[in-house]
Design an enzyme around this catalytic site. Sequence first.
Site, PDB file in Angstrom:
ATOM      1  CD  GLN A 135      11.779  12.856   6.981  1.00 34.65           C
ATOM      2  OE1 GLN A 135      12.578  12.065   6.514  1.00 34.65           O
ATOM      3  NE2 GLN A 135      10.762  13.321   6.289  1.00 34.65           N
ATOM      4  CG  HIS A 190      11.595  16.185   3.687  1.00 31.39           C
ATOM      5  ND1 HIS A 190      11.567  16.255   2.323  1.00 31.39           N
ATOM      6  CD2 HIS A 190      12.302  15.074   3.990  1.00 31.39           C
ATOM      7  CE1 HIS A 190      12.235  15.241   1.807  1.00 31.39           C
ATOM      8  NE2 HIS A 190      12.700  14.512   2.790  1.00 31.39           N
ATOM      9  CD  GLU A 205       7.979   9.093   4.431  1.00 31.20           C
ATOM     10  OE1 GLU A 205       8.025   9.308   3.205  1.00 31.20           O
ATOM     11  OE2 GLU A 205       7.946  10.009   5.276  1.00 31.20           O
ATOM     12  CG  HIS A 206      12.048   7.924   5.844  1.00 28.23           C
ATOM     13  ND1 HIS A 206      11.227   9.033   5.755  1.00 28.23           N
ATOM     14  CD2 HIS A 206      12.406   7.628   4.571  1.00 28.23           C
ATOM     15  CE1 HIS A 206      11.102   9.396   4.487  1.00 28.23           C
ATOM     16  NE2 HIS A 206      11.805   8.552   3.747  1.00 28.23           N
ATOM     17  CG  ASP A 246      15.221  10.955   1.153  1.00 30.47           C
ATOM     18  OD1 ASP A 246      14.298  10.139   1.206  1.00 30.47           O
ATOM     19  OD2 ASP A 246      15.321  11.929   1.926  1.00 30.47           O
ATOM     20  CG  HIS A 260     -22.597 -19.250  -9.775  1.00 28.05           C
ATOM     21  ND1 HIS A 260     -23.505 -18.250  -9.905  1.00 28.05           N
ATOM     22  CD2 HIS A 260     -21.383 -18.663  -9.582  1.00 28.05           C
ATOM     23  CE1 HIS A 260     -22.879 -17.080  -9.787  1.00 28.05           C
ATOM     24  NE2 HIS A 260     -21.583 -17.313  -9.597  1.00 28.05           N
TER      25      HIS A 260
END
Length: 451
Positions: free
Chosen positions: A255, A258, A322-323, A356, A415
């Site tokens: 990670q 990245h 996220e992960h 991924d 209505h």
Amino acid sequence: MPVYENPEGEQLVEILQRPSYDFSKIEKVVEPILEKVKRGGDKALRKLALEYDHVELEDLWITEAEFATAADEVPATLKEAIQIAYQNVKKFHEAQRQQQLVMEVMPGVMCSRRSVPIQKVGLYVPGGSAPLFSTVLMLAIPAKIAGCEEIIISSPTNRLGKINPVVLYTAQLVGVSKVLKLGGAQAIAAMGYGTATVPKVDKIFGPGNQYVTVAKQMLAKQDVAIDMPAGPSEVMVVVDKNSDAVYAASDLLAQAEHGPDSQVILVATSLKKAEEINHEVVRQLATLSRKKIAEKALAKSAIIVVEGKKEALKIVNDYGPEHLIISIEKAEKMAEKVVNAGSVFVGEYTPESAGDYASGTNHTLPTNGWARSFSGVSLDSFVKNITYQRITKEGLLLLGPTIERMAEAELLDAHKNAVTVRLNKLREDGITRKPDKGSPEGGESLLFGKR
């Protein structure tokens, strides 16, 4: 990575603070780019490509000839790997199709819901420090399955005006033939506003750098829908005394490479194991080609040591990663209790890299804590659900008085009157309430089924 033992309160909040951007500064850069594209169209796009990417584009779109040569430049072994990933992602997303819901909620009152594809979608595929051709699979496959009428991919070029051939090969494999040679905020503007040659899309998908992210968010205020809010990529790894230090360190570094603003968090129930993993991170880091990038990410990251799994789970759900990698004994038991995470990787033999690329799940996920309220991209992201209702004469006689009373209580006379005029006519015609099911036309209805 710094190690913290049993942090609480403000200290824990500070440790888990995600890297942040100065959005005001980024917006000042992005706003004029958006405005130039909005006013200048294709001409502005060519000027911006020259200014920011140092490339002179004769054609904004990939040609058939470029597509034809791309496949020849991709090694056969890589093609085979991409095809396996393609099949897995396709299978998992095809299984997400939902059947049309049809229900008679009460006699004569039929309701239904069906999914329809978003007509035009734009898919941004990053290509800066690394060509993320896997993003083509993750976005274009569900778009194709959903039946989106027009699918556009936009990806930056190199200095020669060429998009990475693997990106083009993957686009061909999925069945997308419209690829723009654009990156950055100008690519988002082109798809969000539309130009003489670039159609305006209804929704934009895909990850990107801080300028791409801000451009998406700015356009989402009034011009186009986007997949989700986004921030730097992140992972949280949970380990215990029996976890494999080599595996855990490799997941943290996967990670970290990245980008320099990525965040990696290790949550350990054993101080000894945490220190072992920390040493292994240092050892593996020395071998990485993207070592400098990973080092910057690790500087913003942390190791948190807690008393037990209960405390670890609380940190997971408060953080909303996220992960999330759960690399402990009885990992599934903890996974079942996770309520805030983009995607969960269960057990020591499930690296985040699998999601991924090739396991079948989608890698476009909510970051920056948005996993508390957003899902990752799925087939649902590319469709809209439209609801329908059909009421028979007898159904309105049955339901109408309820609507009248509710409208009157809200002081909405018109209505109420929309129901009253119909009820009065039915009574004048001598229509009375009686058992009545289905559509008065009989036969089979696309929306309400066969009755």
